[in-house]
Motif scaffolding. Sequence first.
Motif, PDB file in Angstrom:
ATOM      1  N   LEU A  92     -13.641  11.304   5.017  1.00 45.49           N
ATOM      2  CA  LEU A  92     -13.731  11.417   6.819  1.00 45.49           C
ATOM      3  C   LEU A  92     -11.931  11.673   6.877  1.00 45.49           C
ATOM      4  O   LEU A  92     -10.699  10.572   5.922  1.00 45.49           O
ATOM      5  N   GLY A  93     -11.228  11.997   7.001  1.00 41.22           N
ATOM      6  CA  GLY A  93      -9.458  12.779   7.828  1.00 41.22           C
ATOM      7  C   GLY A  93      -9.467  13.790   9.138  1.00 41.22           C
ATOM      8  O   GLY A  93     -10.574  13.677   9.680  1.00 41.22           O
ATOM      9  N   GLY A  94      -8.366  13.374   9.582  1.00 36.46           N
ATOM     10  CA  GLY A  94      -7.897  14.042  10.930  1.00 36.46           C
ATOM     11  C   GLY A  94      -7.733  12.615  11.737  1.00 36.46           C
ATOM     12  O   GLY A  94      -8.137  12.029  11.690  1.00 36.46           O
ATOM     13  N   PRO A  95      -7.406  13.416  13.290  1.00 38.47           N
ATOM     14  CA  PRO A  95      -6.564  13.028  14.150  1.00 38.47           C
ATOM     15  C   PRO A  95      -7.770  11.487  14.541  1.00 38.47           C
ATOM     16  O   PRO A  95      -7.646  10.325  15.432  1.00 38.47           O
ATOM     17  N   ASP A 100      -7.361   4.540  13.137  1.00 39.82           N
ATOM     18  CA  ASP A 100      -8.412   3.320  13.254  1.00 39.82           C
ATOM     19  C   ASP A 100      -9.893   3.105  12.117  1.00 39.82           C
ATOM     20  O   ASP A 100     -10.494   2.520  12.874  1.00 39.82           O
ATOM     21  N   ALA A 101      -9.153   3.527  11.070  1.00 39.49           N
ATOM     22  CA  ALA A 101      -9.835   3.962   9.561  1.00 39.49           C
ATOM     23  C   ALA A 101     -10.771   2.796   9.247  1.00 39.49           C
ATOM     24  O   ALA A 101     -11.872   2.933   8.814  1.00 39.49           O
ATOM     25  N   LYS A 102      -9.979   1.311   9.718  1.00 41.09           N
ATOM     26  CA  LYS A 102     -11.187   0.310   9.009  1.00 41.09           C
ATOM     27  C   LYS A 102     -11.975   0.178   9.775  1.00 41.09           C
ATOM     28  O   LYS A 102     -12.903  -0.312   9.287  1.00 41.09           O
ATOM     29  N   SER A 103     -11.725   0.151  11.173  1.00 39.39           N
ATOM     30  CA  SER A 103     -12.744   0.194  12.449  1.00 39.39           C
ATOM     31  C   SER A 103     -13.889   0.623  11.211  1.00 39.39           C
ATOM     32  O   SER A 103     -15.222   0.564  11.867  1.00 39.39           O
ATOM     33  N   VAL A 111     -19.810   5.586   4.443  1.00 37.28           N
ATOM     34  CA  VAL A 111     -18.481   6.676   3.894  1.00 37.28           C
ATOM     35  C   VAL A 111     -17.179   5.829   3.333  1.00 37.28           C
ATOM     36  O   VAL A 111     -17.053   4.700   3.047  1.00 37.28           O
ATOM     37  N   ARG A 112     -16.676   6.713   2.353  1.00 38.74           N
ATOM     38  CA  ARG A 112     -16.106   5.726   1.379  1.00 38.74           C
ATOM     39  C   ARG A 112     -14.778   5.449   1.500  1.00 38.74           C
ATOM     40  O   ARG A 112     -14.316   4.843   0.701  1.00 38.74           O
ATOM     41  N   GLY A 113     -14.081   6.714   2.158  1.00 37.66           N
ATOM     42  CA  GLY A 113     -12.389   6.445   2.674  1.00 37.66           C
ATOM     43  C   GLY A 113     -11.971   7.128   3.790  1.00 37.66           C
ATOM     44  O   GLY A 113     -12.713   8.580   4.019  1.00 37.66           O
ATOM     45  N   VAL A 114     -11.531   6.872   3.911  1.00 33.27           N
ATOM     46  CA  VAL A 114     -10.433   7.951   5.387  1.00 33.27           C
ATOM     47  C   VAL A 114      -9.473   8.368   4.820  1.00 33.27           C
ATOM     48  O   VAL A 114      -8.691   7.589   4.127  1.00 33.27           O
ATOM     49  N   MET A 115      -8.967   9.502   4.617  1.00 31.17           N
ATOM     50  CA  MET A 115      -6.930  10.321   4.502  1.00 31.17           C
ATOM     51  C   MET A 115      -6.726   9.662   6.116  1.00 31.17           C
ATOM     52  O   MET A 115      -7.167  10.372   6.803  1.00 31.17           O
ATOM     53  N   CYS A 116      -5.710   9.411   6.103  1.00 33.02           N
ATOM     54  CA  CYS A 116      -4.966   8.666   7.330  1.00 33.02           C
ATOM     55  C   CYS A 116      -3.353   9.805   7.125  1.00 33.02           C
ATOM     56  O   CYS A 116      -2.787   9.888   6.404  1.00 33.02           O
ATOM     57  N   GLU A 157      -5.851  -0.529   2.763  1.00 29.49           N
ATOM     58  CA  GLU A 157      -5.275   0.987   3.644  1.00 29.49           C
ATOM     59  C   GLU A 157      -4.050   0.205   2.991  1.00 29.49           C
ATOM     60  O   GLU A 157      -3.176  -0.371   2.769  1.00 29.49           O
ATOM     61  N   ASN A 158      -4.018   1.582   2.135  1.00 29.06           N
ATOM     62  CA  ASN A 158      -2.072   1.665   1.107  1.00 29.06           C
ATOM     63  C   ASN A 158      -1.403   2.356   2.588  1.00 29.06           C
ATOM     64  O   ASN A 158      -1.949   2.287   3.543  1.00 29.06           O
ATOM     65  N   VAL A 159      -0.150   2.410   1.792  1.00 28.95           N
ATOM     66  CA  VAL A 159       0.886   2.662   2.731  1.00 28.95           C
ATOM     67  C   VAL A 159       0.824   4.072   2.769  1.00 28.95           C
ATOM     68  O   VAL A 159       0.475   4.669   2.289  1.00 28.95           O
ATOM     69  N   PRO A 160       1.111   4.338   3.639  1.00 28.82           N
ATOM     70  CA  PRO A 160       1.583   6.424   4.235  1.00 28.82           C
ATOM     71  C   PRO A 160       3.022   6.583   3.242  1.00 28.82           C
ATOM     72  O   PRO A 160       4.000   6.228   2.742  1.00 28.82           O
TER      73      PRO A 160
END
Length: 589
Positions: A92-95, A100-103, A111-116, A157-160
Amino acid sequence: MRKFVLAAIGSKYIHCNLAICSLKAYAEANGISDCMETAEYTVNQNREDILADLAARRPTAVGFSCYIWNIGLVKGLAADLRQVCPETDQWLGGPEASYDAKSLLRQLPFVRGVMCGEGEEAFLRLMEWYERTDGKAPEELAAVPGLAWRLGGEVRENVPGPALELSRLPFVYRHISKEDCHKILYYESSRGCPFSCSYCLSSIDKGLRLRDMGQVKEDLAFFLKQKVPQVKFVDRTFNCVHRHAMEIWEFLEQNDNGVTNFHFEIAADLLTQEELGLLGRLRPGQVQLEIGVQSVNPETLREIRRTTDLERLAQNVETLGRAKNVHRHLDLIAGLPCEDYESFGRSFDWVYRLRPQQLQLGFLKVLKGSHMYEMAGEYGMAFSCEPPYEVLKTRWLSYKELCRLKRMEKVLETYYNSGQFTHTMERLCGFCDSPFALYEELADFLKEQGLFERQLSRRERFDVLWEFISSRQWPDSSFYGVAWRELLVYDYYLRENAKTRPSFAPRPQEDWPSITAWYAKYGAECPRLVAYRGYGYRQLLHMTHAEVFPRGFSQNGQKVLVLFDYNARDPLTNNAAAWEAEEWTNDNE
């Protein structure tokens, strides 16, 4: 890596998704090829049809672009996709996913992950990871910037990553199809915003980055060559850098193709005399300006961290209006802190009296990640727990009052923003305490009649307004002394060559012979109808419209014949050209 599908679900088919196009173009420009494709759908499509199309593509991974208008559909679709394609990775990605990616990952364990945040570099690195490991080394995802991801049962969560220079981004539409060229295309010449409005997520990205002007001009030249109908700049405050805005507007002036419309979101109080002069020279309809006023309550503006010179904003909007060539779209937001019902009414009247082509009455969205979200408790703010997280009440505005404003919004869309009732509504405002009072009263009338419960046809909307006028004790309109009925008929035919007349205005039989006689005698030679040369007068009767108005409609006090030419429309209002036929008046004196 076999295939990564970037999926976007838009609000309408005519909108093109810039985000997934940019991710794909950036990855291709950096050596990733032959394993990515985009898929665009709309929220109005059947979910099962979208699912079937995605499954038929046999993707290794799917990335969904998430916004407040599609997140509910995306969640359901992702769950279904897990059932029919369990081997497909989902990202997933987008605003609506970023803040609230972890939640979100805990809520959607498949879902495997989120691009923040900004996604181009994260997506490139993710694609490189897939090519290198075929998705089999999850621990290496720790090196992908801006990623929230799973390692076993843990969400990390990785650093931006660092903000991208926009000049590194390729032009995303270079290989666009002819069909997609006729959609609304979104474009950015800058990212970030210098302002800190508390309700807006753009305030999080403090740095303002500009795309190289040479690249911008090349990109615009492509739009102009393809004769794209509309290009919407997504720059948050387009004119915050004067030279940048001027160079783009100058380029558009010098290279106008007579077709393409460009939409900009601006701060009107920042417009300089130089910018106003240039905008005033552009082709009518070439540029559309969206101007966020939001409120004119000083306390509200301070509380939402918005700095606006309202006096200068009004002066500049009026200057643009006098030029009669720029479409002006002004925004208000209901539900802001410190603004009660009466205060909002004053904001409404202030904006309405600037006579924009569009007045958008919006309602506050309390977005995750915004300062408004953090302050919601202090403001006594209740809002929907489901997207779009719209405000339900505040310390200053009750739920009942918000419901009344919702009804007014629908009335405003129908009777103002449609542009179909311009003259009638203008005169009605003159007989009310304020514009806000008029729309309030009209909304109450529609509610009493139960008319919010169904969709009204265009003709029914005129009938309803006539019923509203008839139900009150109004004086005759002072539009050259004409009665309300004729004013409504004038508005009715300005927009459309309707073949059925409104029920409140049957055509007098005695008018028809004189109308036919005018077309037969003057129609073919009328200078105003030169575009119809070669057509017979009976064809002209069908292609245009003529209406006899009673004494008092014109300044000379005589009955007049008004002609409506639908091939000569105002580019800002889309209304037909209309004029009085002097020969008819002379013949019928």
